[in-house]
Design an enzyme around this catalytic site. Structure first.
Site: not given
Length: 390
Positions: A74, A330
């Site tokens: 990320t 996520c």
């Protein structure tokens, strides 16, 4: 992998830590020095980082000097997806084009103004519409464009034609970033062959530790003007802060192992995946396998059985000792509507029931058999409940 009576089939969320990676983490944790220090202890810590950098670079056919370690995939995507990611001497990018099925770290993590971002549609198999992409690139005219397309989708395993995408974007003077988090270590990933300008990786998808990843640049002829984390000069000034030496060491160990025997491991996983799919089709002939007409990761398949809701089925599988997922892990841990399936045009009544099986380095044939047995029980039980409630 079975743990006691548990069978873990959620490697796309996190692949269990490889023993060799765990050993590397422990070894590095015992080092007392700061990697920025020039004394013997500091140089030992630095050696761990640089050794891992070489292993990670080899995994994707890059040069070690172009690997930037981050806290994960990320952060790596957030670092790259800025107008100031450019070739040396180029102006900033004016627009960002992203695939409709991208991971949230791309959809929500970029640093472009909302009115400068466009989404590229996909077909029913989740493959990017190249004609639509070219139309968008032509409309951009002289404005420089950055394009981000996931190499392999985390929910469906569908692989994108990255070579063709990169060629098309470069023809129009743009740059290409690809999220290779799910692909690396499961299929061959060669940065030069793909033709992309940057890619992102995450250690825990490979059997490395959670909390580290990397942005890998195609060469040293790129720069990122706007840093995310400012401070000291770590990671060649791209990512300030004392490095997580232990996690990086584990990342390197996992990357080295993932590259070893990659073709044979991919074939082993493909065989197990196909076996699991065959069991699902036998148990529920009307089951939908998402993206089955596209090239997919050898370890992944997503399926829906008409009439079954994902949330209910996940609980039932969990009680049966099987760890699956409904897609991305996520968000909040809750089962919610998938933007990936919506973009592919999957009917809402089916998309609400899609489950994902993802295999990995520790998966065995016995795991697949246990999954099949549990699937038969779960489907039979839930259909019986549905029939009795009708």
């Amino acid at each position: 992998m079975a743990t006691g009576q548990r069978t873990y089939l959620d490697h796309n969320a996190t692949s269990p830590l490889r023993p060799e990676a765990a050993e590397a983490v422990v070894r590095a944790m015992r080092l007392p020095g700061n990697a920025s220090s020039i004394h013997t202890e500091g140089r030992a810590a630095r050696a761990e980082i640089e050794g891992a950098r070489v292993s990670v670079a080899k995994l994707v056919g890059a040069k070690a000097k172009n690997v930037i370690f981050t806290s994960g995939g990320t952060e790596a995507a957030n670092l790259a997806l800025t107008p100031s990611f450019r070739r040396l001497g180029q102006p900033d990018a004016a627009r960002l084009f992203i695939g409709a099925t991208e991971h949230p770290c791309v959809l929500n993590g970029h640093r472009f103004p909302a009115d400068r971002v466009e989404t590229v549609r996909v077909n029913e198999n989740g493959i990017l519409d190249l004609a639509w992409l070219e139309t968008l690139l032509e409309r951009a005219g002289d404005e420089r464009v950055l394009v981000s397309v996931q190499l392999a989708n985390n929910e469906t395993g569908v692989l994108q034609p990255m070579i063709e995408i990169a060629q098309l974007v470069h023809k129009h003077g743009g740059l290409v970033h690809t999220d290779a988090v799910q692909a690396a270590g499961r299929v061959p990933v060669d940065l030069g062959r793909l033709g992309v300008d940057a890619l992102t990786l995450s250690a825990h998808k490979l059997g490395g530790p959670k909390g580290t990843g990397a942005l890998v640049l195609a060469s040293d002829q790129y720069e990122i003007g706007e840093r995310l984390i400012r401070g000291g000069g770590q990671e060649k000034n791209y990512r300030a802060g004392t490095e997580n030496v232990a996690a990086i060491a584990g990342f390197g160990a996992a990357a080295k192992l993932a590259l070893t025997g990659l073709a044979q491991e991919a074939e082993r996983l493909r065989h197990l995946r196909d076996l699991a799919e065959a069991h699902v089709r036998r148990i529920a002939p009307d089951a939908l396998v998402v993206g089955s007409d596209a090239e997919r990761l050898p370890n992944t398949f997503a399926f829906a059985i008409p009439g079954l809701k994902a949330e209910t089925a996940l609980i039932a599988f969990d009680l049966a000792g099987i760890a699956l997922s409904s897609g991305s892990a996520c968000s909040s841990g809750k089962v919610k509507r998938s933007h990936v399936l919506d973009a592919m045009g999957v009917e809402p009544t089916l998309s609400e029931g899609v489950l994902r099986v993802s295999l990995g380095w520790a998966t065995t044939k016995e795991d697949v058999i246990r999954f099949a047995e549990a699937c038969e029980r779960v489907v039979g039980t839930l259909y019986k409940r549905k029939a009795s409630a009708a």
